[in-house]
Design a protein around this motif. Structure first.
Motif, PDB file in Angstrom:
ATOM      1  N   TRP A 109       0.811  -1.205   0.000  1.00  0.00           N
ATOM      2  CA  TRP A 109       0.000   0.000   0.000  1.00  0.00           C
ATOM      3  C   TRP A 109       0.854   1.269   0.000  1.00  0.00           C
ATOM      4  O   TRP A 109       1.817   1.378   0.749  1.00  0.00           O
ATOM      5  N   TRP A 110       0.448   2.230  -0.843  1.00  0.00           N
ATOM      6  CA  TRP A 110       1.009   3.567  -0.881  1.00  0.00           C
ATOM      7  C   TRP A 110      -0.095   4.577  -0.610  1.00  0.00           C
ATOM      8  O   TRP A 110      -1.181   4.504  -1.177  1.00  0.00           O
ATOM      9  N   LEU A 111       0.194   5.553   0.263  1.00  0.00           N
ATOM     10  CA  LEU A 111      -0.756   6.617   0.570  1.00  0.00           C
ATOM     11  C   LEU A 111      -0.153   7.959   0.171  1.00  0.00           C
ATOM     12  O   LEU A 111       1.026   8.209   0.415  1.00  0.00           O
ATOM     13  N   THR A 112      -0.965   8.829  -0.432  1.00  0.00           N
ATOM     14  CA  THR A 112      -0.524  10.185  -0.757  1.00  0.00           C
ATOM     15  C   THR A 112      -1.542  11.165  -0.174  1.00  0.00           C
ATOM     16  O   THR A 112      -2.754  10.998  -0.363  1.00  0.00           O
ATOM     17  N   PHE A 113      -1.019  12.194   0.503  1.00  0.00           N
ATOM     18  CA  PHE A 113      -1.885  13.159   1.168  1.00  0.00           C
ATOM     19  C   PHE A 113      -1.841  14.497   0.441  1.00  0.00           C
ATOM     20  O   PHE A 113      -0.974  14.722  -0.422  1.00  0.00           O
ATOM     21  N   ASP A 114      -2.779  15.385   0.763  1.00  0.00           N
ATOM     22  CA  ASP A 114      -2.906  16.637   0.019  1.00  0.00           C
ATOM     23  C   ASP A 114      -1.684  17.536   0.151  1.00  0.00           C
ATOM     24  O   ASP A 114      -1.446  18.405  -0.692  1.00  0.00           O
ATOM     25  N   SER A 115      -0.869  17.344   1.174  1.00  0.00           N
ATOM     26  CA  SER A 115       0.354  18.133   1.333  1.00  0.00           C
ATOM     27  C   SER A 115       1.476  17.644   0.431  1.00  0.00           C
ATOM     28  O   SER A 115       2.529  18.290   0.338  1.00  0.00           O
ATOM     29  N   GLY A 116       1.266  16.518  -0.257  1.00  0.00           N
ATOM     30  CA  GLY A 116       2.319  15.907  -1.058  1.00  0.00           C
ATOM     31  C   GLY A 116       3.050  14.801  -0.329  1.00  0.00           C
ATOM     32  O   GLY A 116       3.864  14.082  -0.930  1.00  0.00           O
ATOM     33  N   LEU A 117       2.796  14.635   0.952  1.00  0.00           N
ATOM     34  CA  LEU A 117       3.435  13.586   1.738  1.00  0.00           C
ATOM     35  C   LEU A 117       2.999  12.211   1.245  1.00  0.00           C
ATOM     36  O   LEU A 117       1.820  11.956   1.036  1.00  0.00           O
ATOM     37  N   GLU A 118       3.995  11.322   1.070  1.00  0.00           N
ATOM     38  CA  GLU A 118       3.725   9.942   0.696  1.00  0.00           C
ATOM     39  C   GLU A 118       4.088   9.029   1.855  1.00  0.00           C
ATOM     40  O   GLU A 118       5.096   9.242   2.542  1.00  0.00           O
ATOM     41  N   VAL A 119       3.272   8.005   2.057  1.00  0.00           N
ATOM     42  CA  VAL A 119       3.507   7.042   3.140  1.00  0.00           C
ATOM     43  C   VAL A 119       3.476   5.642   2.532  1.00  0.00           C
ATOM     44  O   VAL A 119       2.515   5.262   1.858  1.00  0.00           O
ATOM     45  N   TYR A 120       4.551   4.918   2.797  1.00  0.00           N
ATOM     46  CA  TYR A 120       4.653   3.541   2.327  1.00  0.00           C
ATOM     47  C   TYR A 120       4.304   2.629   3.496  1.00  0.00           C
ATOM     48  O   TYR A 120       5.016   2.575   4.488  1.00  0.00           O
ATOM     49  N   VAL A 121       3.177   1.919   3.374  1.00  0.00           N
ATOM     50  CA  VAL A 121       2.693   1.074   4.465  1.00  0.00           C
ATOM     51  C   VAL A 121       3.166  -0.365   4.302  1.00  0.00           C
ATOM     52  O   VAL A 121       3.359  -1.082   5.288  1.00  0.00           O
ATOM     53  N   GLY A 122       3.362  -0.810   3.063  1.00  0.00           N
ATOM     54  CA  GLY A 122       3.757  -2.200   2.843  1.00  0.00           C
ATOM     55  C   GLY A 122       2.546  -3.130   2.770  1.00  0.00           C
ATOM     56  O   GLY A 122       1.399  -2.688   2.612  1.00  0.00           O
ATOM     57  N   ARG A 123       2.796  -4.430   2.918  1.00  0.00           N
ATOM     58  CA  ARG A 123       1.727  -5.422   2.746  1.00  0.00           C
ATOM     59  C   ARG A 123       1.147  -5.915   4.063  1.00  0.00           C
ATOM     60  O   ARG A 123      -0.006  -6.332   4.113  1.00  0.00           O
ATOM     61  N   GLU A 124       1.905  -5.880   5.123  1.00  0.00           N
ATOM     62  CA  GLU A 124       1.504  -6.530   6.370  1.00  0.00           C
ATOM     63  C   GLU A 124       1.168  -5.498   7.447  1.00  0.00           C
ATOM     64  O   GLU A 124       1.622  -4.359   7.387  1.00  0.00           O
ATOM     65  N   GLN A 125       0.385  -5.950   8.418  1.00  0.00           N
ATOM     66  CA  GLN A 125       0.042  -5.135   9.599  1.00  0.00           C
ATOM     67  C   GLN A 125      -0.451  -3.743   9.191  1.00  0.00           C
ATOM     68  O   GLN A 125      -0.044  -2.730   9.759  1.00  0.00           O
ATOM     69  N   PHE A 126      -1.324  -3.717   8.223  1.00  0.00           N
ATOM     70  CA  PHE A 126      -1.772  -2.438   7.661  1.00  0.00           C
ATOM     71  C   PHE A 126      -2.419  -1.551   8.728  1.00  0.00           C
ATOM     72  O   PHE A 126      -2.045  -0.390   8.911  1.00  0.00           O
ATOM     73  N   GLU A 127      -3.383  -2.072   9.454  1.00  0.00           N
ATOM     74  CA  GLU A 127      -4.098  -1.268  10.435  1.00  0.00           C
ATOM     75  C   GLU A 127      -3.184  -0.837  11.579  1.00  0.00           C
ATOM     76  O   GLU A 127      -3.237   0.309  12.034  1.00  0.00           O
ATOM     77  N   ARG A 128      -2.333  -1.736  12.025  1.00  0.00           N
ATOM     78  CA  ARG A 128      -1.435  -1.411  13.129  1.00  0.00           C
ATOM     79  C   ARG A 128      -0.465  -0.294  12.742  1.00  0.00           C
ATOM     80  O   ARG A 128      -0.196   0.623  13.531  1.00  0.00           O
ATOM     81  N   ARG A 129       0.050  -0.336  11.524  1.00  0.00           N
ATOM     82  CA  ARG A 129       0.986   0.686  11.067  1.00  0.00           C
ATOM     83  C   ARG A 129       0.298   2.037  10.894  1.00  0.00           C
ATOM     84  O   ARG A 129       0.889   3.096  11.171  1.00  0.00           O
ATOM     85  N   LEU A 130      -0.948   2.012  10.432  1.00  0.00           N
ATOM     86  CA  LEU A 130      -1.690   3.268  10.317  1.00  0.00           C
ATOM     87  C   LEU A 130      -1.913   3.902  11.690  1.00  0.00           C
ATOM     88  O   LEU A 130      -1.818   5.130  11.848  1.00  0.00           O
TER      89      LEU A 130
END
Length: 269
Positions: free
Chosen positions: A205-226
């Motif tokens: 998973w890749w997340l991009t926010f309105d400020s331009g910030l990108e967050v790389y979450v990966g495949r595992e433990q998605f909810e915990r990392r968020l």
């Protein structure tokens, strides 16, 4: 003699009168049922001929022309001018002869139409009841996805955005919509407005926010990392958000930051 003659004549006459009703009753008994059915057949033939004549008159090209169109349904990205070119060819056609099944099929090809019903409204109206597709956001580069996970390519987008952008494997449309809603509910309160969500071919998973910030979450433990990001962002990262290019959450007890002065994209590892 004359009296007796008369008696004989009376007797003979009486016998003839007695015989005549008997023969007439027998004739009526024989022909009563056929005549009755003949009458029924003639009546049905007359009715059928009248109905056929009336049907032909009703369906003559110049009779009972369609003159107007009534559209029911909430229009957001559709407009009446989108439907008029299709419907216009049916105006003036006979009310009974117009092929509304073909009209239904033509209108249903519009990508914004989710469901549609086309009916005749006496004496001169085409009634169209439609439900417009509710868009959720963009999918990939050229498509959009609706709230039910159906992908489509609109010819025109009238409803103002902003629209989130999603991208992922085919068949995962509903999953991405659910994940976007989950991320939005968790991170929007801490000042991170999600504008793009991507699941790559490795299901990372890749997340991009309105400020331009990108967050790389990966495949595992998605909810915990968020949840970890939701805790640390207001305390440690928000003040320097404009300088951060990427946050990598693929660590057991922490995260890594890539600054904008460095490489714009993290390497996998």
């Amino acid at each position: 003699m004359r009296f007796g003659y008369r008696q004989r004549r009376r007797g003979a006459t009486a016998r003839r009168q007695h015989d005549t009703p008997g023969s007439s009753g027998a004739w009526k008994a024989v022909w009563r049922l056929p005549l009755r059915w003949l009458g029924v057949a003639l009546a049905l033939a007359a009715v059928g001929f009248g109905a056929r004549f009336a049907n032909e008159k009703l369906r003559e090209p110049g009779a009972f022309p369609l003159r107007q169109v009534r559209i029911e349904g909430e229009l957001r990205n559709l407009a009446e001018e989108d439907l008029q070119p299709v419907v216009r060819g049916y105006l003036g056609q006979n009310f009974f002869n117009a092929d509304l099944d073909a009209l239904h099929a033509a209108l249903a090809t519009n990508p914004w139409v989710e469901e549609i019903a086309v009916r005749r409204g006496w004496p001169d109206t085409i009634e169209i009841e439609l439900r417009e597709r509710i868009a959720f956001g963009y999918w990939g580069e050229r498509e959009m996805v609706d709230v039910n996970g159906h992908r489509f390519q609109p010819t025109e987008l009238r409803q103002p955005g902003p629209w989130p952008r999603l991208a992922g494997p085919d068949g995962h449309e509903k999953d991405l919509i659910g994940t976007y809603q989950q991320v939005h509910a968790l991170l929007d309160p801490v000042g991170l407005k999600l504008v793009k969500l991507v699941q790559d071919e490795r299901r990372a998973w890749w997340l991009t926010f309105d400020s331009g910030l990108e967050v790389y979450v990966g495949r595992e433990q998605f909810e915990r990392r968020l949840q970890r990001l939701a805790r640390v962002y207001p305390r440690l990262l928000a003040a320097q958000a404009e300088r951060i290019a990427v946050v990598d959450l693929r660590y057991v007890n922490g995260f890594a930051v890539r600054w904008k002065t460095g490489s714009p994209n993290p390497t996998a590892g």
